[in-house]
Design a protein around this motif. Structure first.
Motif, PDB file in Angstrom:
ATOM      1  N   ALA A  40      -0.356  -3.684  -6.374  1.00 40.42           N
ATOM      2  CA  ALA A  40      -1.418  -2.678  -6.480  1.00 40.42           C
ATOM      3  C   ALA A  40      -0.952  -1.540  -5.503  1.00 40.42           C
ATOM      4  O   ALA A  40      -1.073  -0.292  -5.916  1.00 40.42           O
ATOM      5  N   ASN A  41      -0.581  -1.857  -4.247  1.00 43.03           N
ATOM      6  CA  ASN A  41      -0.055  -0.599  -3.382  1.00 43.03           C
ATOM      7  C   ASN A  41       1.205  -0.131  -3.726  1.00 43.03           C
ATOM      8  O   ASN A  41       1.462   0.886  -3.718  1.00 43.03           O
ATOM      9  N   LEU A  42       2.139  -0.904  -4.566  1.00 39.76           N
ATOM     10  CA  LEU A  42       3.291  -0.576  -5.127  1.00 39.76           C
ATOM     11  C   LEU A  42       3.093   0.554  -5.998  1.00 39.76           C
ATOM     12  O   LEU A  42       3.637   1.657  -6.103  1.00 39.76           O
ATOM     13  N   TYR A  43       2.147   0.387  -7.122  1.00 39.26           N
ATOM     14  CA  TYR A  43       1.590   1.049  -7.886  1.00 39.26           C
ATOM     15  C   TYR A  43       1.139   2.583  -7.592  1.00 39.26           C
ATOM     16  O   TYR A  43       0.824   3.517  -8.165  1.00 39.26           O
ATOM     17  N   HIS A  44       0.547   2.566  -6.253  1.00 42.59           N
ATOM     18  CA  HIS A  44      -0.142   3.539  -5.741  1.00 42.59           C
ATOM     19  C   HIS A  44       1.057   4.661  -5.123  1.00 42.59           C
ATOM     20  O   HIS A  44       0.772   5.997  -5.462  1.00 42.59           O
TER      21      HIS A  44
END
Length: 205
Positions: A40-44
């Motif tokens: 999820a953080n990567l897609y941020h």
């Protein structure tokens, strides 16, 4: 770790994975795991895998090509600047595995949108400087063609260096960055001398 540092660390991790395994073999989850962040953080930071691939390429290539621009703009006569450029770029191709693998992967994949992106956003400036340097160095009707030929020669030497080392004529001293630079400079200086002789004959005619 700050936002900018996290993004940079993700790009470094992704670049290593892409260079080693290729784009199709690396998932966003792989990059997240390697970077120590959640998916999820990567897609941020990156909207999708293609965005991450492009940004990783720009991150690696921009960082590595900046010194080349400085070298080609440095003081000194055109011949010395050309020699410094050849040596640095040869070294970069031969010694920086991530840079060379990603570059050759892009050229072989032939993805038009990524090549256009890299040409316009990364390589246009150093290539234009190289063309101008060639135009300063010797008379030619097509400095762009000469620039492409020089870059092509460097890429070819790098790609073939592993095989050449096993040929009976392929002694190690012939495939080092220094040897490649020396030989290309000899060819360029020969062209300069030939051009000057041709000009001299025309003026004396």
């Amino acid at each position: 770790m700050g936002t900018s540092n996290t993004r940079e660390f993700i790009l470094e991790s992704a670049s290593r994975l892409f260079a080693t395994a290729g784009y199709s073999a690396v998932s966003m989850r792989d990059v997240a795991s390697e970077s120590g962040v959640t998916p999820a953080n990567l897609y941020h930071y990156f909207k999708d895998k293609e965005d991450l691939v492009r940004e990783s390429l720009a991150f690696v290539f921009t960082d590595k090509t900046n010194p080349i621009e400085e070298i080609m703009k440095s003081p000194g006569d055109p011949a010395k600047r050309m020699e410094r450029f050849l040596l640095w770029f040869s070294w970069l191709l031969m010694e920086d595995v991530i840079f060379s693998k990603l570059l050759f992967r892009e050229l072989l994949d032939g993805d038009g949108s990524r090549l256009k992106y890299l040409a316009e956003n990364v390589f246009q400036s150093p290539f234009s400087i190289l063309v101008q340097l060639i135009d300063d160095y010797f008379e030619t009707s097509d400095p762009v063609f000469v620039a492409v030929s020089i870059v092509g020669a460097l890429l070819g030497h790098c790609q073939l260096s592993g095989m050449v080392s096993y040929l009976k004529e392929g002694k190690p001293e012939r495939i080092s960055p220094e040897a490649i630079t020396r030989q290309i400079m000899m060819e360029l200086q020969f062209k300069v001398r030939a051009t000057n002789k041709s000009v001299g004959r025309s003026e004396n005619a």
